[in-house]
Design an enzyme around this catalytic site. Structure first.
Site, PDB file in Angstrom:
ATOM      1  N   ILE A  83       0.977  -1.215   0.015  1.00  0.00           N
ATOM      2  CA  ILE A  83      -0.019  -0.157   0.042  1.00  0.00           C
ATOM      3  C   ILE A  83       0.710   1.315  -0.158  1.00  0.00           C
ATOM      4  O   ILE A  83       1.655   1.524   0.815  1.00  0.00           O
ATOM      5  CB  ILE A  83      -0.820  -0.045   1.230  1.00  0.00           C
ATOM      6  CG1 ILE A  83      -1.798  -1.376   1.371  1.00  0.00           C
ATOM      7  CG2 ILE A  83      -2.040   1.338   1.097  1.00  0.00           C
ATOM      8  CD1 ILE A  83      -2.551  -1.742   0.001  1.00  0.00           C
ATOM      9  N   GLU A  84       0.819   1.947  -1.105  1.00  0.00           N
ATOM     10  CA  GLU A  84       1.767   3.131  -1.301  1.00  0.00           C
ATOM     11  C   GLU A  84       1.027   4.290  -1.455  1.00  0.00           C
ATOM     12  O   GLU A  84       1.607   5.330  -1.983  1.00  0.00           O
ATOM     13  CB  GLU A  84       2.985   2.683  -2.215  1.00  0.00           C
ATOM     14  CG  GLU A  84       3.645   1.299  -1.839  1.00  0.00           C
ATOM     15  CD  GLU A  84       4.957   1.534  -2.974  1.00  0.00           C
ATOM     16  OE1 GLU A  84       5.094   2.152  -3.525  1.00  0.00           O
ATOM     17  OE2 GLU A  84       5.210   0.327  -3.008  1.00  0.00           O
ATOM     18  N   GLY A  85      -0.274   4.230  -1.497  1.00  0.00           N
ATOM     19  CA  GLY A  85      -1.085   5.635  -1.621  1.00  0.00           C
ATOM     20  C   GLY A  85      -2.500   5.329  -1.264  1.00  0.00           C
ATOM     21  O   GLY A  85      -2.853   4.416  -0.533  1.00  0.00           O
ATOM     22  N   ARG A 144       7.057   9.350  -6.363  1.00  0.00           N
ATOM     23  CA  ARG A 144       6.438   8.198  -6.623  1.00  0.00           C
ATOM     24  C   ARG A 144       5.353   8.410  -7.736  1.00  0.00           C
ATOM     25  O   ARG A 144       4.684   9.310  -7.511  1.00  0.00           O
ATOM     26  CB  ARG A 144       5.596   7.608  -5.530  1.00  0.00           C
ATOM     27  CG  ARG A 144       6.386   7.525  -4.100  1.00  0.00           C
ATOM     28  CD  ARG A 144       7.036   6.571  -3.592  1.00  0.00           C
ATOM     29  NE  ARG A 144       6.798   5.340  -3.898  1.00  0.00           N
ATOM     30  CZ  ARG A 144       7.568   4.206  -3.766  1.00  0.00           C
ATOM     31  NH1 ARG A 144       9.068   4.479  -3.260  1.00  0.00           N
ATOM     32  NH2 ARG A 144       7.328   2.961  -3.999  1.00  0.00           N
TER      33      ARG A 144
END
Ligand SMILES: *[C@@H]1O[C@H](CO)[C@@H](O)[C@H](O)[C@H]1NC(C)=O
Ligand SMILES: *[C@@H]1O[C@H](CO)[C@@H](O)[C@H](O)[C@H]1NC(C)=O
Length: 580
Positions: free
Chosen positions: A175-177, A501
């Site tokens: 989970i990066e956003g 990112r």
């Protein structure tokens, strides 16, 4: 239902009968594993020769290199009622879509999953990724989505199952956003389903960024039962050869994690072109593996991704095979093609090792939440002006305390800014309020907890057209996210990094521009990529890199310079812009 302990059945030896394998190994829940992401053909996307492009899943299961393959990604999810979207990039996986939906139907991958499982490999499906579009607004939405996951990919029932009757071994949270909401609830509900099928073991894994606590997963990591956590020491300011905080994660594992036996993996890029930072040569990596084996939580090595790790022949026969072999046997492969390069075995020598004792009870509660320096335990007294000290920096609410000749000298941060520990834990500075409550840090800089950055989302204007559009799904509103970290800020020098990112439906081209406004008296002198120019407070970093491919995932720009104040002040995140 998070309390059920993982039933460790040990190695699944029976299925692993490999004719030519030099080492015999199989996935082991409490042993050491080699893990690769698969699905995004990172090697091809980075411009690698077509002969080395990602192969079908089963071809990575022919030998004894892989223990776990993580399918990437389930890129899009917004809770119940919305079909999830999966994306496996280019490679003739023979996927079609289910009628009337955007959901891929991939019977060949389903076959391959079974082939791999029959050889003792675990197949995990990753949710998220750097460029996906996802998130929940409530726990009930997230828990409903767990039912969808179970029915669509697990042992539940659904008429739209992309992998047919193949049943995956678990889910990975990359989970990066989006938002941090709901992941604990989702995991709890998944574990309820897991418990309903006693025919095999299922896993929950996570792929946080190295900065601790993770902005999106921090909360879930503390409150839900994870089996394996592979920390990304790439595409951010951490790396094996630089700021390396494995000890912080090991400490999290033994003091905060819900699963006291959670395994922490070293996540590294599979080659120089796999990520914008963090790649280490084989000889350095093996030295690091040796030292990590002393950590109770160490679980193995994760790489992004299979296409890159196999395509990387810096060591013979390739990085994936050599590293997996070393990991399991502790010996280099016979051909010994390891580059004897710089191999500075300083993998643990950086200031990061000071993070050992420091964990925080604060957890990230929203996408921008991050801890400023927080006490390591109990309620240590705030440093007070004139109080005695030995050395270093500390935080006292919104003041930065600097030890000067045995006495604390406090400098208040400008209004609305708070004291934050630098990423290497060795100093403190004034940061834009990240939403975390201001606290007193312990009176010893060595115990400062590395602060996280404030995440700044922005839209990117771009004239370049997509090169490998299929590799990056359409996004909702923002095209990039820039996080700003201060690595260290001692005296009048500082080092900081911008972590960009990519969220866009197009790679970051070779020409890009990063701009921001420096606080008064701050001079940026160097940048790891691109050319720096500064006019007054306005800083511009431009890159025009002819020989490197466009970047799909992320770019890290390290900057350093000087300032003329008593304490260092962070860049206002709202002044940051990135365009390509
Ligand atoms: C799935 O469907 C089959 C056949 O209808 C049934 O036997 C099985 O119990 C169902 N499984 C679940 C988890 O609902
Ligand atoms: C630092 O530099 C700025 C800009 O040149 C100036 O306005 C300020 O007075 C300086 N501060 C100190 C403490 O010298």
């Amino acid at each position: 239902m998070v309390s059920s302990s993982l039933a460790i059945k040990g190695a699944i030896g029976a299925a692993v009968m490999l004719a030519s394998a030099t080492i015999s190994q199989a996935f082991s829940a409490d042993g050491i594993n080699y893990v690769n992401y698969w699905g995004q053909n990172s090697y091809g996307a980075a411009g690698g020769a077509q002969s080395g492009w990602q192969k079908n899943l089963a071809s990575y299961c022919e030998d004894s290199v892989e223990d776990v393959l993580v399918l990437s990604f389930l890129t899009t999810f917004f809770g119940t009622g919305n079909e999830p979207v999966i994306d496996f990039s280019n490679t003739g996986n023979g996927c079609t879509t289910f009628d009337g939906t955007a959901l891929l139907n991939c019977p060949q991958i389903g076959q391959d999953i079974k082939t791999c499982q029959a050889k003792g490999k675990k197949i995990i499906l990753a949710l998220g990724g750097a460029s996906g579009s996802y998130g929940f607004t409530s726990d009930s939405q997230a828990s409903g989505f767990a039912d969808t996951l179970w029915n669509t990919f697990g042992a539940g029932n659904s008429s739209t199952r992309p992998f047919g009757d193949a049943v995956i071994d678990g889910f990975d949270l990359d989970i990066e956003g989006g938002s941090a909401t709901g992941y604990t609830a989702m995991i709890e509900q998944l574990r309820t389903h897991y418990a309903s099928d006693s025919s095999k073991d299922y896993y929950i894994t996570g792929a946080p960024q190295c900065p601790f606590p993770d902005a999106y997963l921090g909360d879930a990591l503390n409150n839900a039962w994870f089996d394996f956590v592979w920390v990304q020491f790439y595409n951010n300011y951490c790396s094996v050869q630089g700021t390396f905080n494995f000890d912080t994660w090991d400490n999290w594992a033994s003091t905060q994690a819900k699963n006291p036996n959670v395994k922490v993996y070293l996540g590294v890029p599979g080659s120089t072109s796999a990520a914008s930072s963090g790649y280490v040569p084989y000889s350095t990596l093996t030295t690091t593996i040796d030292s990590l084996k002393s950590y109770k939580s160490f679980g193995g090595v994760m790489m992004w991704d299979a296409s890159q790790a196999y395509g990387n022949t810096d060591v013979s026969p390739n990085y994936a095979t050599a590293v997996s072999s070393y990991l399991h046997s502790g010996k280099s492969s016979s051909s010994g093609g390891a580059s004897t390069s710089a191999a500075s075995s300083t993998s643990k020598g950086s200031a990061s090792s000071t993070g050992k004792a420091s964990t925080t009870s604060a957890s990230a509660t929203s996408s921008s939440a991050a801890a400023s320096a927080t006490p390591s335990s109990g309620t240590p007294a705030c440093p007070t002006a004139g109080g005695s000290c030995t050395s270093g920096y500390a935080c006292a609410g919104s003041s930065v305390a600097i030890c000067d000749n045995g006495k604390w000298v406090l400098t208040a941060c400008p209004s609305s800014l708070v004291c934050t520990a630098s990423a290497d834990g060795s100093s403190a500075y004034c940061n834009y309020n990240t939403g975390a409550a201001s606290t007193c840090a312990v009176s010893n800089a060595k115990k400062l907890v590395a602060g996280s950055a404030k995440v700044h989302s922005l839209s990117v204007t771009s004239s370049s057209s997509p090169k490998t559009a299929s590799a990056i799904p359409k996004t909702k509103s923002t095209d990039a996210q820039v996080s700003y970290f201060v690595d260290t800020s001692k005296n009048t020098q500082f080092q900081a990094s911008f972590n960009v990112r990519n969220k866009a439906n197009k790679p970051i081209s070779n020409k890009w521009t990063l701009t921001f406004t420096a606080p008064d008296g701050q001079q940026v002198q160097k940048s790891s990529v691109g050319k720096v120019s500064q006019k007054g407070n306005q800083v511009t970093i431009t890159a025009n890199r002819k020989k490197v491919p466009a970047i799909m995932e992320a770019i890290v720009v390290d900057v350093s310079g000087s300032h003329n104040g008593t304490v260092f002040q962070a860049v206002d995140p709202n002044t940051i812009d990135f365009s390509w």
